[in-house]
Design a protein around this motif. Structure first.
Motif, PDB file in Angstrom:
ATOM      1  N   ASN A   4       1.035  -1.258  -0.154  1.00 52.69           N
ATOM      2  CA  ASN A   4      -0.357  -0.270  -0.128  1.00 52.69           C
ATOM      3  C   ASN A   4       1.159   1.638  -0.173  1.00 52.69           C
ATOM      4  O   ASN A   4       0.906   1.436   0.854  1.00 52.69           O
ATOM      5  N   LYS A   5       1.538   1.385  -1.346  1.00 54.55           N
ATOM      6  CA  LYS A   5       2.080   3.073  -1.206  1.00 54.55           C
ATOM      7  C   LYS A   5       2.032   4.499  -0.553  1.00 54.55           C
ATOM      8  O   LYS A   5       1.760   5.017  -0.570  1.00 54.55           O
ATOM      9  N   LYS A   6       0.034   4.746  -1.096  1.00 49.78           N
ATOM     10  CA  LYS A   6      -0.734   5.665  -0.927  1.00 49.78           C
ATOM     11  C   LYS A   6      -0.843   5.484   0.716  1.00 49.78           C
ATOM     12  O   LYS A   6      -1.217   6.812   0.894  1.00 49.78           O
ATOM     13  N   ALA A   7      -0.074   5.124   1.822  1.00 43.87           N
ATOM     14  CA  ALA A   7      -0.695   4.980   2.599  1.00 43.87           C
ATOM     15  C   ALA A   7       0.484   5.713   2.934  1.00 43.87           C
ATOM     16  O   ALA A   7      -0.017   6.764   4.043  1.00 43.87           O
ATOM     17  N   ARG A   8       1.936   5.584   2.392  1.00 46.97           N
ATOM     18  CA  ARG A   8       2.982   6.594   3.395  1.00 46.97           C
ATOM     19  C   ARG A   8       3.081   7.680   2.975  1.00 46.97           C
ATOM     20  O   ARG A   8       3.473   8.415   3.693  1.00 46.97           O
ATOM     21  N   HIS A   9       2.183   8.606   1.309  1.00 43.98           N
ATOM     22  CA  HIS A   9       1.853   9.221   1.229  1.00 43.98           C
ATOM     23  C   HIS A   9       0.976   9.365   1.922  1.00 43.98           C
ATOM     24  O   HIS A   9       1.004  11.090   2.094  1.00 43.98           O
ATOM     25  N   ASP A  10      -0.264   9.247   2.266  1.00 44.86           N
ATOM     26  CA  ASP A  10      -1.523  10.230   3.347  1.00 44.86           C
ATOM     27  C   ASP A  10      -1.565  10.159   4.780  1.00 44.86           C
ATOM     28  O   ASP A  10      -2.002  10.595   5.567  1.00 44.86           O
ATOM     29  N   TYR A  11      -0.510   9.205   5.135  1.00 49.14           N
ATOM     30  CA  TYR A  11      -0.524   9.596   6.822  1.00 49.14           C
ATOM     31  C   TYR A  11       1.751   9.189   6.980  1.00 49.14           C
ATOM     32  O   TYR A  11       2.352   8.892   6.245  1.00 49.14           O
ATOM     33  N   HIS A  12       1.206   9.647   8.430  1.00 45.16           N
ATOM     34  CA  HIS A  12       2.399   9.870   9.047  1.00 45.16           C
ATOM     35  C   HIS A  12       2.007   8.156   9.345  1.00 45.16           C
ATOM     36  O   HIS A  12       1.511   8.134  10.448  1.00 45.16           O
ATOM     37  N   ILE A  13       3.238   7.904   9.053  1.00 42.97           N
ATOM     38  CA  ILE A  13       3.473   6.045  10.136  1.00 42.97           C
ATOM     39  C   ILE A  13       4.178   6.285  12.050  1.00 42.97           C
ATOM     40  O   ILE A  13       5.254   6.826  11.639  1.00 42.97           O
ATOM     41  N   LEU A  14       3.102   6.162  12.068  1.00 44.03           N
ATOM     42  CA  LEU A  14       4.043   5.772  13.533  1.00 44.03           C
ATOM     43  C   LEU A  14       4.479   4.763  14.428  1.00 44.03           C
ATOM     44  O   LEU A  14       5.589   5.142  14.763  1.00 44.03           O
ATOM     45  N   ASP A  15       3.957   3.421  14.328  1.00 41.25           N
ATOM     46  CA  ASP A  15       4.258   2.178  14.408  1.00 41.25           C
ATOM     47  C   ASP A  15       3.647   1.365  13.723  1.00 41.25           C
ATOM     48  O   ASP A  15       2.510   1.589  13.286  1.00 41.25           O
ATOM     49  N   THR A  16       4.674   0.281  13.597  1.00 38.50           N
ATOM     50  CA  THR A  16       4.115  -0.774  12.497  1.00 38.50           C
ATOM     51  C   THR A  16       3.858  -1.971  13.481  1.00 38.50           C
ATOM     52  O   THR A  16       5.228  -2.637  14.169  1.00 38.50           O
ATOM     53  N   TYR A  17       3.066  -3.100  12.695  1.00 39.07           N
ATOM     54  CA  TYR A  17       3.224  -4.279  13.959  1.00 39.07           C
ATOM     55  C   TYR A  17       3.257  -5.168  12.570  1.00 39.07           C
ATOM     56  O   TYR A  17       2.736  -5.133  11.104  1.00 39.07           O
TER      57      TYR A  17
END
Length: 159
Positions: free
Chosen positions: A13-26
Motif C-alpha cells: 500500500n504505497k498510498k498509505a505512506r503518502h497519506d499518513y505519518h507512520i508512527l508504529d508498525t506491527y
C-alpha cells in the motif's frame, strides 16, 4: 516438499505512506480460508482501501480485496470479507488505546508470505494535512533531481 524460506511480497500500500505519518508498525498473521491462500500465492491482492478495526479485543482487517480463486468451487471466499488478525493481546490493547486518539488510524502497509505463512504489516498512522503531502512530494523531487545531477556529473567524469 521443501519448506519455503524468506519473504515474498504479494501487495503493498504505497498510498498509505503518502497519506499518513507512520508512527508504529506491527507484523500480524491472518486467519484465511484455503482458496484465499491459493489466490494470494498467485500474487493477487489489493490493500488500497484497507483498514483495521478493533472490535471486542480482536483486530479485524476490512476492505482488503483478495480475488476469488479461479479453480475454486462452491467453497470459494467472498473477495472483500473481513479477516481476523492474529496479534498478542497486549499489542491489540495498545493499538486500541492509541487509535482512539483524534486523527489516528490503523492501515495495512504490506501483505506477504514469510516462511510460507501469510502475514500483513499494519501501521498506526496519523493523517497528513495537504501541505504535508506537498512537502513530501517536494522533498522527493529534490532528492530525485540531486541524484540525476550526481549521476550526470559522474558520466561527464568518465568521458
Amino acid at each position: 516438499m521443501a519448506k519455503e524460506k524468506g519473504r515474498k511480497l504479494i501487495a503493498q500500500n504505497k498510498k498509505a505512506r503518502h497519506d499518513y505519518h507512520i508512527l508504529d508498525t506491527y507484523e500480524c498473521g491472518l486467519v484465511l480460508m484455503g482458496t484465499e491462500v491459493k489466490s494470494l500465492r498467485q500474487g493477487r491482492a489489493s490493500l488500497a482501501d484497507g483498514f483495521v478495526q478493533i472490535d471486542g479485543h480482536e483486530a479485524w482487517l476490512h476492505n482488503v480485496h483478495v480475488p476469488e480463486y479461479s479453480q475454486g468451487t462452491w467453497t470459494n471466499h467472498s473477495a472483500r470479507r473481513k479477516r481476523k488478525l492474529l496479534m498478542h493481546r497486549a499489542e491489540i490493547d495498545k493499538l486500541e488505546s492509541k487509535s482512539q486518539e483524534t486523527g489516528h488510524t490503523i492501515v495495512p502497509l504490506a501483505l506477504y508470505f514469510k516462511d510460507g505463512r501469510a502475514k500483513v504489516e499494519i501501521a498506526l498512522a496519523k493523517g497528513k494535512k495537504e501541505y504535508d503531502k506537498r512537502q513530501t512530494l517536494r522533498e522527493k523531487q529534490d532528492r530525485r533531481e540531486a541524484e540525476r545531477a550526481i549521476s550526470a556529473a559522474r558520466r561527464r567524469q568518465r568521458t
